[in-house]
Design a protein around this motif. Structure first.
Motif, mmCIF file in Angstrom:
data_model
loop_
_atom_site.group_PDB
_atom_site.id
_atom_site.type_symbol
_atom_site.label_atom_id
_atom_site.label_comp_id
_atom_site.label_asym_id
_atom_site.label_seq_id
_atom_site.Cartn_x
_atom_site.Cartn_y
_atom_site.Cartn_z
ATOM 1 N N ILE A 191 0.833 -1.201 0.000
ATOM 2 C CA ILE A 191 0.000 0.000 0.000
ATOM 3 C C ILE A 191 0.871 1.255 0.000
ATOM 4 O O ILE A 191 1.854 1.345 0.747
ATOM 5 N N SER B 85 0.514 0.014 10.580
ATOM 6 C CA SER B 85 1.527 1.020 10.915
ATOM 7 C C SER B 85 2.952 0.514 10.684
ATOM 8 O O SER B 85 3.904 1.082 11.206
ATOM 9 N N LYS C 178 11.035 -8.867 -0.671
ATOM 10 C CA LYS C 178 11.194 -7.505 -1.192
ATOM 11 C C LYS C 178 12.427 -6.827 -0.581
ATOM 12 O O LYS C 178 13.282 -6.321 -1.300
ATOM 13 N N GLU D 183 1.364 -11.136 15.158
ATOM 14 C CA GLU D 183 0.044 -11.298 15.775
ATOM 15 C C GLU D 183 0.215 -12.116 17.056
ATOM 16 O O GLU D 183 -0.456 -13.125 17.296
#
Ligand SMILES: Nc1ncnc2c1ncn2[C@@H]1O[C@H](COP(=O)(O)OP(=O)(O)OP(=O)(O)O)[C@@H](O)[C@H]1O
Length: 662
Positions: A213, A287, A338, A398
């Motif tokens: 994003i 974030s 990446k 998580e």
């Protein structure tokens, strides 16, 4: 509710024709599925217009019709469940906050007649253990997802099936994947169908830098959020990527990713991890927590310049990242690829629902970073395909979910494994947007002199998400949903509580010309990945999802999250709505509040709304949401005390935002 199967009622696989009446639901396997907008729905042998689509595209448009209804599947899946994983597990889970137990129960319920496929509702419960990955507890008699026994997808039965169903039998207590037997080994038990799905690498190296994003207009506002850091000898935060210790190659990939400055969690976490410390990091959804742990770990591997370590056929990764869902594991691996692009750093991913032999072959080639779901990882360790002996970093993403009762035994097994490097010798890192205190207590035993970082009020929702709550009765929900979705092209995730309702709604929406797909734990892995791909690529713009999609998924362009059914726990609500409004982009979340079943959430929901500066509707206040907020109940502070670290802790005041930053 009773979630046992009645074994006596099992109908064998050939019942693929004709109508089986099952708990008030009619299945006409291999035929069409007629969704009615007025109430009851049923399998309809005369209507073949909207059957399950087993083509690679996962929408609900297909005319194929085939595939559903396999009672034989039910036999396989169902029996182990009764004596196996069964009830003890449910009870265990129920002790924890947020109603995991309820979640599980709900996942197993037939919906009421007005809102489901069944005519009589309440028929054949199946306790799913949630939609998260939970394979791998079989060795403990818990059986993973063993024996859910839903009348399943006969059409796929022999083609591929999740390895994580547990596959146990009624006498032995289900599961048992970790008995040390290779797939296909003859132990007298009925043969276990294998997963043969070999996932394609959808995101190629060329696409890596374009799949995430782009930060939004409120990105700079993240700097306004207060940060609390506690612990001994806490390193200073970064001011920029360029002024950090990160190596030039990594800086280049950060720049190619479009990251111009670190988010608050990155500013604090990166130096803490580079300094060799353990960390419990809490920061809002969207974030940048993933980069906060990946960047320093990759930096360390780059600095060592060591090749991936293998020992015969065993892979010895330096970094192990564990995630509660398969799709999140895939995503973290893509992020790692990446940042490691064009370097010596090798990444691999292992998760359930896919061909074991394929992933074993990948892993045995060696990798520095292994991202995995707990069941598949534990399986690989048990079978000797992976060893923890070289682990320098162990990450629980998580983390609160990974440490709740669903996954805790598996995590304990991994961290207590004979090959695992000791606490203090490895760095253990835990990240989440929510971190309840009781889970923090549990986490403490796996961490060594850790630093606690909390960006904002832990457990709070992003203020970039506009939240609305509408009071509805259950009978109004569908009409309301159509009203919200008709004519809009907004990319939307619609959350529901049950897997069957996810399918039902996706079909219902598609039949109302709202092209939809679904993701939930009963779909084949291939279908789950296709559904996400279709949303990412805009092939479908509505994703109907259970909680499996609530955590971590980072999908560009999600503008709206709808809680068609509210979750039982407020933490789950926070994660769900966090699929929108990420990295400074704005989003909206609309929840349908049905007083008859959502009353318990009224108070926590009102607190979340207040904290985020949103309007609290009167009906929420009246339903028990009138009190003030209490951030601590969401784990907003270090359980060791705000003074922990004897004065070395500090509170970062919100930064002044300069005009040109906007
Ligand atoms: N410094 C940065 N600048 C711009 N974009 C960033 C930065 N850091 C991360 N991002 C992007 O922000 C998005 C969200 O990041 P990420 O998925 O790590 O969030 P998260 O905090 O882990 O969220 P969740 O709690 O939902 O898992 C990703 O698309 C990521 O590429």
């Amino acid at each position: 509710m009773d979630d046992d199967w009645d074994d006596g009622a099992v109908v064998s696989a050939p019942a693929m024709t004709g109508i089986i009446s099952e708990g008030g639901t009619k299945f006409s396997a291999g035929r069409g599925y007629k969704a009615s907008s007025t109430g009851n729905s049923e399998w309809d042998s005369n209507n073949a217009t909207s059957g399950w689509d087993d083509a690679p595209s996962s929408g609900y448009q297909g005319n194929k019709g085939g595939g559903r209804g396999g009672r034989g599947d039910r036999e396989d899946r169902g029996r182990g469940h009764r004596d196996g994983r069964g009830r003890g597990n449910r009870e265990d889970r129920g002790n924890f906050r947020g109603g995991r137990r309820n979640d599980n129960d709900n996942n197993g319920e037939w919906e009421t007649p007005s809102d489901s496929w069944g005519e009589n509702g309440n028929g054949n419960g199946f306790s799913s253990g949630g939609d998260f990955e939970s394979e791998g507890r079989g060795g403990r008699g818990r059986g993973g997802r063993g024996g859910r026994g839903r009348g399943g997808r006969g059409g796929f039965r022999n083609e591929e099936r999740s390895n994580d169903w547990g596959g146990g039998d009624s006498k032995n207590g289900g599961g048992g994947r970790f008995g040390g037997k290779e797939d296909g080994e003859d132990d007298g038990a009925p043969p276990k169908p294998r997963d043969i799905y070999v996932p394609e690498e959808r995101v190629t190296d060329d696409d890596l830098f374009t799949t995430t994003i782009t930060s939004g207009v409120n990105f700079m506002k993240l700097d306004e959020i207060e940060v609390k850091v506690t612990g001994e000898n806490v390193p200073n935060p970064l001011t920029s990527f360029q002024s950090s210790e990160l190596r030039p190659h990594l800086l280049k990939n950060i720049e190619k990713s479009g990251y111009t400055k670190p988010t608050p969690i990155q500013k604090y976490a990166i130096p803490i991890i580079l300094a060799g410390r353990d960390l419990m990091g809490c920061a809002q959804t969207g974030s940048g927590k993933t980069a906060a742990f990946l960047l320093p770990m990759i930096n360390k591997i780059l600095a060592s310049q060591e090749a991936p370590e293998t020992d015969g056929n065993t892979c010895n990764p330096k970094v192990v990242v564990v995630s509660p869902t398969r799709e999140l594991a895939i995503q973290i691996n893509e992020q790692a690829r990446k940042f490691a692009h064009n370097s010596i750093v090798k990444c691999a991913v292992a998760y359930g629902g896919t061909s074991v032999s394929h992933q074993r072959n990948v892993v045995k080639e060696g990798c520095h970073i292994l991202v995995a779901t707990p069941g598949r990882l534990n399986d690989f360790v048990t079978r000797g395909h992976v060893s923890f002996s070289s682990v320098q970093f162990f990450v629980l993403d998580e983390a609160d979910r990974m440490l709740d009762m669903g996954f805790l035994p598996t995590v304990e097994e991994m961290l207590g494994h004979a090959s695992m490097t000791a606490t203090g010798e490895r760095q253990t890192l835990m990240f989440s947007a929510t971190f309840p205190e009781e889970i923090q207590h549990l986490a403490g035993k796996f961490l060594h002199n850790y630093v606690f970082v909390a960006v904002g009020i832990v457990g709070s929702a992003s203020t970039d998400v506009t939240q609305e709550v509408h009071l509805v009765t259950r009978f109004e929900k569908r009409t309301k949903l159509i009203e919200m979705l008709k004519g809009t092209k907004e990319r939307t995730v619609v959350f529901v509580e049950t897997k069957r309702n996810a399918d039902f709604l996706a079909t219902f929406l598609s039949e109302n010309d709202i092209q939809s797909t679904s993701i939930h734990g009963d779909r084949l892995q291939r279908e789950r990945e296709q559904a996400l791909w279709d949303i990412k690529k805009g092939i479908r713009h509505i994703l109907v999802a259970t909680g499996v999609a609530a955590r971590g998924l980072d999908i560009e362009g999600i503008q709206h999250v709808i809680n068609y059914d509210l979750p039982k726990s407020i933490d789950e609500y926070v994660h769900r709505i966090g699929r929108t409004g990420r990295v400074g982009n704005s989003g909206k979340a609309t929840s349908l509040f049905d007083e008859s079943c959502d009353r318990a959430l009224a108070g926590p929901l009102a607190n979340i709304l207040r904290q985020a500066g949103q309007n609290v509707p009167d009906f929420l206040s009246n339903a028990g949401g009138g009190g003030g907020g209490d951030s601590d109940i969401f784990g907003g502070r270090d359980i060791r005390g705000d003074d922990f670290g004897k004065g070395q802790n500090f509170v970062q005041q919100p930064a002044e935002i300069e005009e040109e930053d906007w």
